[in-house]
Motif scaffolding. Structure first.
Motif, PDB file in Angstrom:
ATOM      1  N   ARG A  27       0.860  -1.171   0.000  1.00 41.99           N
ATOM      2  CA  ARG A  27       0.000   0.000   0.000  1.00 41.99           C
ATOM      3  C   ARG A  27       0.902   1.228   0.000  1.00 41.99           C
ATOM      4  N   GLN A  49      -6.197  -4.174   4.572  1.00 41.42           N
ATOM      5  CA  GLN A  49      -7.644  -4.197   4.382  1.00 41.42           C
ATOM      6  C   GLN A  49      -8.332  -3.212   5.327  1.00 41.42           C
ATOM      7  N   ALA A  76      -7.845   0.418   4.381  1.00 42.00           N
ATOM      8  CA  ALA A  76      -8.710   0.790   3.250  1.00 42.00           C
ATOM      9  C   ALA A  76     -10.137   1.032   3.719  1.00 42.00           C
ATOM     10  N   GLN A  77     -10.588   0.217   4.701  1.00 39.82           N
ATOM     11  CA  GLN A  77     -11.942   0.427   5.232  1.00 39.82           C
ATOM     12  C   GLN A  77     -12.046   1.787   5.917  1.00 39.82           C
ATOM     13  N   ASP A  89     -10.149   4.399   5.293  1.00 36.99           N
ATOM     14  CA  ASP A  89     -10.058   5.421   4.237  1.00 36.99           C
ATOM     15  C   ASP A  89     -11.441   5.742   3.670  1.00 36.99           C
ATOM     16  N   GLN A  90     -12.204   4.692   3.407  1.00 39.79           N
ATOM     17  CA  GLN A  90     -13.556   4.908   2.862  1.00 39.79           C
ATOM     18  C   GLN A  90     -14.419   5.707   3.826  1.00 39.79           C
ATOM     19  N   ILE A  91     -14.352   5.363   5.093  1.00 38.82           N
ATOM     20  CA  ILE A  91     -15.153   6.071   6.099  1.00 38.82           C
ATOM     21  C   ILE A  91     -14.720   7.533   6.156  1.00 38.82           C
ATOM     22  N   SER A  92     -13.412   7.742   6.139  1.00 41.19           N
ATOM     23  CA  SER A  92     -12.871   9.113   6.182  1.00 41.19           C
ATOM     24  C   SER A  92     -13.377   9.925   5.015  1.00 41.19           C
ATOM     25  N   ASP A  93     -13.352   9.310   3.845  1.00 43.74           N
ATOM     26  CA  ASP A  93     -13.840  10.015   2.662  1.00 43.74           C
ATOM     27  C   ASP A  93     -15.315  10.378   2.802  1.00 43.74           C
ATOM     28  N   ARG A  94     -16.096   9.405   3.317  1.00 47.86           N
ATOM     29  CA  ARG A  94     -17.541   9.626   3.442  1.00 47.86           C
ATOM     30  C   ARG A  94     -17.838  10.793   4.381  1.00 47.86           C
TER      31      ARG A  94
END
Lengths: 300, 300, 300, 300, 300, 300
Positions: free
Chosen positions: A283, B240, B243-244, B246-251
């Motif tokens: 990553r 993994q 990445a999970q 990261d998605q929450i942060s973006d949201r």
């Protein structure tokens, strides 16, 4: 020819059953006390392959280090893999006798044979048996190397002296560390770390070390660790034990024929080294830490 | 920037603490709930080297898979190696949060990341969580290989795909055995053999297998075993998990910076292969033991 | 200035940790062994208010009688009230050290300080430590009053001599009973009744007595009871302990500055006397018993 | 006149023995099932003074809240204080029946009587009995005050409404805190704090609170505490229970005469307030903390 | 001829092992699953005498009610009396299969065979298996006698119908008591008294009743007791079980030859009646009690 | 006349309560310590019939071997059969005192009285009390017969010498076996087999032997067994104990009148011998075994 009961009395004198741990299950597993004994086979594990070897060899008695039934059983049906061993042995007139923790702590014991194989000089037991006034019995052995060695040198030496296995030897610690005091303990050793530290050891060679105990041990102090195959650390005892029975046989004029199984019963049959130099699916590289200590896949 | 308590709420939604085993110790180990969080580091082990890495990185939060204190402590004094980690983190304003057995059994969980790294197709959990109606949560994963492989081929594949460690991969079983069903379970797996057999697996890849469970498993059935470094089987989860988050942060527009530690915290730092050729070689076809190698008491 | 580890060695010599009860949790809770120590604060309870006082005072070490974590914890997160104490202390460089049951049974110990405050002459321990040949260590103290006193007089004396609390002193027994032998035990005492009776005591002063043990004790024998605030019975130890450390500091030329917290950490902040002379909602008076002993609200 | 067995059947219908806790010991302690019953005495504690009162009153049955033997006994010899109670009762033909945790959780139960005495409106049980579909049975009661009150006002109100005892009422918390939700639980309450917090209470009135649970409860949250005499919190139930039996007697035409003992069996017979305004033997005043919150003896 | 595994599958269908108690040890004790079976012997006890009988008979399978190893063993050495049984059976190719508490509670089960032998009509189980919707499985059987009988008549009937043993039948109770409801339970019955009373039985026939349970049972209620030899109460099951296997054999065309051992394995081999009419060494006769009920040696 | 407390002190000197087993419940069950004692009744079982006998006799004290409450009780209500005994005794002013395992192991103890009744010469205890330097106290007695006897002769002798009961004596073993060493133990003996074998006994006379222990004991070695009524093996102690108290009474000039109850409290009131010579419902005779040893119903 002596009767099985006579041979067992001799083995019990070497490794008195009452010196086994309370949770252990040592002694005679099967066999008729009145059967005559001519041939004895020594091995680490009472598995089917060894039982078959005993039958092929025409052995009357199989002596193993590991119990067949460590916890009690209510069945020896041949539909179970251990019951199949029992049926093989009883049908072919082979007795089975176990010396486990009573052999571990004996004088000489399992770790004496291991130390001798590694050409280490034994200073005394790691966990002394308080009932032994001579101070020689007990679990594990505190040793000195025959001459000054670094961890890297001792690891290479161990890999050469121990019986060959697929697993080889795992090592933890600074390869250049000089070793002056080495503890060895045949079989699983991860409950002994407190004793090893108290003994002032530089290195500990044993088997079956798991991640958490090994990780905590290396975090707590700079102790070096060597982890060999469980079987390889205990096999030297078979040779030592056979020699002990030979002496007894000579003394009584029994004419026993003793054999040591060379079948490797360690479960691991192959080893594959890591063939990548980066962790899979890398990553975004961590920014802060420079390449050196944190570079992907580098051993710490 | 979110507060630590907000980030932890998000992590608890991914890996609800109440889904951890009763003996486990998950959740927040240290940190102030009101502190702002910008940088998060993911790692397997909360050891000093990782705490130092978090400080160097300027991280506000360290998320690890393994608990710092699995059993309760009454001291965090810096004279202990774990207390030194606590002092390092608190003095530098770094929180520590643990997701252990609640991450093992999550969907996706630790063994999903392991299976993905190994390019296996997941069929379902090995030990299903009865509370999950979807049938996806649970311990371990039953998988199919991407294409027909023998045990030898799969072992080579694993050694290439898993993050590199000194220990590599130990293998037990017939190298030519074709594998159609493979169970993987990150971390110590030797309590899972009953489930693995019940799943009809040809092979089981896990870590920390010891002699007795592995030996009994291979005696009982022809199941093939692969034993990798404990750390290597769990490290893929860090990527993994990052990445999970990261998605929450973006949201939420949190702007978090997530990092995955590449420091190998497996305790083993070197491996030496056996360098003798006796007795290891002759495992299976033990002939009728000729006199030489089996002669009583002979040192090898 | 001594290092924290040196000061702790001195405290451990006063109250050896191995003399604590098996269920207890004494010793250093947080702090860096290499940190220099100039100022030490003594208190009964390691609560937030005391931690804040230590910070205001610029203390390097807080010594308390009560453990912060009596049972092991797996978290010191600041979202818990105990973890907030840990964060306050570590961030401000204040160590925390606990001497609990090892201070109770020391010579001098908690009950010696209590007896001295009450101007009682100590005859010996209530529950002697069998390992102490001098016969001075142990739990509780059997004492003589300085001069003949009735229970009413001793209760008034205790209320005047003990540090002031909202709870005051509860008394059970005949107020005119003359007291010649008084047992005192700092802290919760309701497990000690068998020992108190065996010691031939007329009165027992302690804390945290509950209905059932107190009721059974007074039914069983005419023993008088005095129940003071738990904090008040242990606070005198702080002064005694500070004086002990002052002596050590003088001997080593450490120049320590010791302080005793005067913050009352007993939870009770007010007391209201019963203001009715009849039980609420009186029902038909019982016919048989005349007014005297059975009149509403009269003490038995 | 009904037989004892008939009266007991009626009492068992009010407080079914199978609803008592597993560790409790309720039901009939002594008495002949065929003996006729005319007079019944209700009391909190089955102590000698109450047994003597029952005899003086000519009672045929004594009903108490507390068990005589909570743990099993193998002797009722009159050389023990409990055995003396048994001999007094059997020789004088008085039966003894106990309703303890089955009365605590009944509808109405012990805490309903306590709430009524305190003029509180009951909203429901604190710990609901899951077997009660009506949602009324259970331990403790969540209540509303009859009109807005501060903690200081409610403490004065409780001291006036509860039956008078030497101990009075101990209070912890901000005296000016307005109370809108008050939990009451007759008897020892220090195991109920988790439930009290979960109920959103502002204040908790109970008995037998000890230092550590009370201190931890007040450190954890601003909950106010009121600690009354154990006896005083349970005595109101006697009146309630007698009225319940009166109704049953009327319904069956039994003509029972019920009485409630007014003997105060709380062990505490006197209370003395602290009469110093500084802690005994003051030492060098702590420099940092200003006079206000840390002044000697001031309530926190 | 069927394989042993096929016959065992049929027996497991009659008495599913999973219906045995948790502490029990049922199923196959020894034998090869692939061995052909022609002759089957049924017996109560797997003792040496029965093993020898099986060998003489040329049996391939011995089915017993009692386990050989109720608690787990770690040895089957022939130096132990149970190991000698194992060696006898394995060397002669005889399998051993046990149906114990799974046969007790089956439909039909051990107590059905006992009731049939006693010509009693079965009303249902004494302790019903809640998993059996038909309400027929369970421990013990509640029965009706074929026609009105007194206790004396039923005792004589039992002594005539049960297989002959040295011990005969012991009886407690009024000989003239008419019996309308009789509970029978093969084997040790002294843990079943609560169920027997709840079933409203007049008499209970079982085995192995000891003084204290029997004495307490007769003090508590007028229940009559009959105690036969343990072996005698379970032997009827052998005949019933052999008939069940005969039917299965016929259905599958297996051609099995089944036998029931007539060897009495009850340990008692003789009985001697009391031959004095006064207690030994009589002392001064008690004055008060008249001759009748208290005369020396007279049954109560 | 002595007070009850004085008589009990004398009994406690004979059978010190602290020598009872930890699970036992000995000492005074009911009675007033100040009550005068003139008449004392000795019996084995504290059942209602014996309590009534004590009342008829005008006894002030009943001394029994068996406890009334072996496990603790929380009720002595007369609705229970044991509580009815308590009510009978207290209402009639009869105390109850128990000497159980402290009398078993005393010198002289229960088995001494049993041996004397059987005219055996006592060699020493079976299980010696390590605290007795004289080597006379302990459980059971190892004995010699007065003259050479076979098992059949000794069984007939026991049936004649023991107090008469309906059960008589059950016998296991070769009737012609000569006996030179006999162990006796009053009461239940089936936990003592290891000790009996270690003592080298030919025969063991005790009570309450059950199928499994007796069967295993006879399979393991040729030890002969005799099983008498539990009551009959303990009744001789009553006479011995009464004589001991008589001596004490004479020495103190107390003028006590002691009595031994002759009521047989063994639960068995009748015995019926087997009256068939074949097992019920005989099935096809087993072919192999010839008539002799396997004939129906023949003792093995």
């Amino acid at each position: 020819m002596p009767a099985l009961s006579e041979v067992i009395s001799a083995l019990d004198a070497l490794w008195p059953p009452e010196r086994a741990e309370g949770w252990d299950a040592v002694g005679t597993v099967c066999g008729d006390p009145d059967a005559p004994v001519r041939t004895v086979l020594f091995a680490v594990d009472p598995v089917q392959e060894i039982a078959d070897e005993a039958v092929r060899l025409g052995a009357d008695l199989l002596v193993t280090h590991h119990p067949l039934y460590l916890r009690g059983t209510t069945t020896v049906a041949a539909s179970t893999f251990k019951g199949r061993v029992v049926h093989t042995l009883i049908r072919n007139g082979v007795g089975l006798h176990v010396a486990h923790t009573n052999a571990d702590t004996a004088d000489p014991g399992v770790s004496d044979a291991l130390a001798a194989t590694l050409e280490l000089r034994v200073l005394g037991p790691l966990v002394a048996d308080p009932a032994d006034e001579a101070g020689r019995r007990g679990l594990g052995r505190v040793c000195e190397p025959p001459h000054p060695m670094t961890l890297a040198e001792f690891a290479a030496h161990a890999a050469e002296r121990l019986p060959a296995t697929a697993q080889g030897v795992r090592v933890a610690g600074d390869p250049d560390r000089p070793l002056t005091r080495i503890v060895v303990s045949g079989g699983s050793g991860d409950s002994l770390f407190d004793h090893v530290r108290a003994a002032g050891a530089d290195a500990f060679l044993t088997a079956d070390l798991r991640h958490h105990p090994a990780s905590e041990a290396t975090e707590r102090s700079p102790l070096a660790l060597l982890d060999a195959a469980h079987w390889a650390t205990e096999w030297p005892w078979c040779t030592q034990a056979a020699a002990q029975l030979d002496q007894i046989s000579d003394r009584h004029g029994w004419g026993l024929r003793t054999h040591v199984s060379r079948t490797v019963t360690d479960p691991w049959t192959a080893h594959v080294a890591s063939t990548t130099d980066t962790p899979a699916a890398p990553r975004t590289p961590a920014p802060g830490p420079p390449s050196g200590p944190d570079s992907p896949g580098a051993p710490r």
